[in-house]
Design an enzyme around this catalytic site. Structure first.
Site: not given
Ligand code: BG6
Length: 473
Positions: A181, A370
């Protein structure tokens, strides 16, 4: 009704994680420290970390230090992932396991061996490793000494680190990405190691250094290895609140600000609109004469993205008081969508919109690395977890991925965040759970670390086995 068409057999079904959120063992195997080792739990943990001294505080729990102890459990975890039938597993390498301070002359063999173990284990089950070279956890020493990527020094250190990885793992790992990201530093400057001076000028200077570091790594990869190397974008499509041209303009501007980063990494140069943005904001990037050439060499093979939610832009001053932050960017509520417990909108159709927008802009393959939902979950009295909401969330998002592919978008694969519960990046909470596999650990670091399969484990296993034919319409 079930979706009777299958995804292509080459589709990379899998899951994604990151080193600091999983590994733990923060002081083992010669690993150096990172900022995450000093981040407490809580909504404002980044802010608190900046205000606290970067040294151990009594009675303070630092969740990333143990995380889910993947360092010692990786064989068990990979066996469970293999049982689900996943085809690809994304993890990141911790820079400070390989170069504890970032400045050593030679890499740390114990760190390299750990990832030999992870990669070999994955390959023994026929799972493709997908490696992120840096997922936010810059060695602390480089942050303290150079303010992270504000300094051009880090370009060389990163390149050297990346080359070590390509030489060691390049014959086994086909899929790579440079910075997780990369665009998130615009909203969260600490992710580029900017402990101080986090203004627009410094943020975009650091971005320039990350573009160069990524480009140099991409160029070396193409010389040293076969395989594919991508960039990674955090993406939230922006919607206008109304059809008022002012709202449409604002949403397009907000969208462009997110995409400046991918423009550079896909096209290999700064677009005119990005240069105009610099002029308007009085940003002056220090560049060396060779930089333009380096950026051209760094054009990526594919674009990896995270997609969690969408955002809404309004030009009406009365709406400004309700602006809040989702995963990344700021926006107002969307009355047509529900939200997760953490206030992230749930927008499956946004996935199709996102994929179409990105593909039309770049015309290179997209890799969803993701997507998932964080939920505060507890086991029932029988020790089971019935996460039908997660199944519904992922089913609906996958349905829209399939539709986007029918629209003509090239999608390489889908990696859920995360196949196993892990420490939240933003809040450090374990209670924000994403996994198909539950990990017995709470926000205070108490628990047996036992792994327990949730209902979604069996559902995802069936989706993969059926190549998506059983996705509900
Ligand atoms: C993404 C990141 O933005 O969101 C991850 O690349 C992160 O590292 C994921 O875990 C979810 O966000 P969070 O804050 O719920 O863990």
């Amino acid at each position: 009704m079930e979706y009777n068409k299958k995804f292509p057999s080459s589709f990379l079904w899998g899951g994604a994680t990151s080193s600091s959120q999983c590994e733990g063992a923060f002081d083992q195997g010669g690993k150096g420290l990172t900022l995450f080792d000093f981040m407490p739990v809580g909504k404002d943990r980044y802010q608190r970390m900046i205000e606290l001294p970067l040294s151990d505080q009594e009675d303070m729990h630092y969740p990333n230090r143990i995380a889910i102890d993947f360092y010692h459990h990786y064989k068990e975890d990979i066996r469970l992932l293999a049982e689900m039938g996943i085809k690809a597993f994304r993890f990141s390498i911790s820079w400070s396991r390989i170069y504890p301070t970032g400045e050593e002359e030679f890499p740390n063999e114990a760190g390299l061996k750990f990832y030999d173990g992870v990669i070999n284990e994955l390959l023994s089950y026929g799972i493709e490793p997908v490696v992120t070279i840096l997922h936010y956890d810059i060695p602390l020493h480089l942050i303290k000494k150079y303010n992270g990527f504000e300094s051009r020094k880090l370009v060389d250190y990163f390149e050297r680190y990346a080359i070590v990885l390509f030489k060691r793992y390049g014959s086994k790992v086909k899929y790579w990405m440079t910075f997780n990201e990369i665009n998130i530093m615009r909203y969260s400057p600490l992710d580029a190691g900017l402990l101080k001076n986090a203004n627009l000028q410094t943020i975009f200077q650091a971005a320039h250094h990350e573009f160069l570091a990524s480009a140099k790594a991409v160029a070396s990869f193409h010389q040293l290895c076969d395989g594919e190397i991508g960039m990674m974008l955090g993406y939230e499509p922006a919607y206008p609140k109304t059809c008022a041209p002012e709202d449409i303009l604002l949403s397009e501007q907000s969208e462009n600000e997110l995409l400046y980063f991918s423009d550079v990494q896909v096209y290999g140069y700064y677009s005119n609109t990005m240069k105009a943005f610099f002029r308007k904001n009085k940003i002056q990037i220090n560049m060396e004469p060779e930089d333009e050439h380096i950026l051209k060499l760094g054009k990526v093979d594919y674009l990896a993205l995270s997609y969690y939610s969408s955002s809404v832009c309004s030009s009406n001053p009365q709406d400004q008081s309700s602006v809040k932050r989702g995963n990344m960017i700021f926006g107002i509520d969307n009355p047509y969508l529900k939200e997760s417990e953490w206030g992230w909108t749930i927008d499956p159709i946004g996935m199709r919109i996102a994929l179409n927008r990105l593909y039309h802009r770049y015309h290179i393959p997209l890799f969803i690395v993701e997507n998932g939902i964080g939920v505060n979950e507890e086991l029932d009295q029988e020790g089971k977890l019935h996460d039908d909401y997660r199944i519904a969330y992922l089913n609906d998002h996958l349905r829209e991925v399939k539709k986007a592919m029918e629209d003509g978008v090239e999608v390489m694969g889908f990696l859920s965040w995360a196949p196993i519960d892990l420490v939240s990046a933003a809040s450090g909470q374990m209670s924000k759970r994403y996994g198909f596999i539950y990990v017995d650990l709470d926000d205070e670091g108490k628990g047996s670390l036992k792994r327990i399969k949730k209902d979604s484990f069996y559902w995802y296993r069936d989706v993969i086995k059926n190549q998506g034919r059983n996705i509900e319409l």
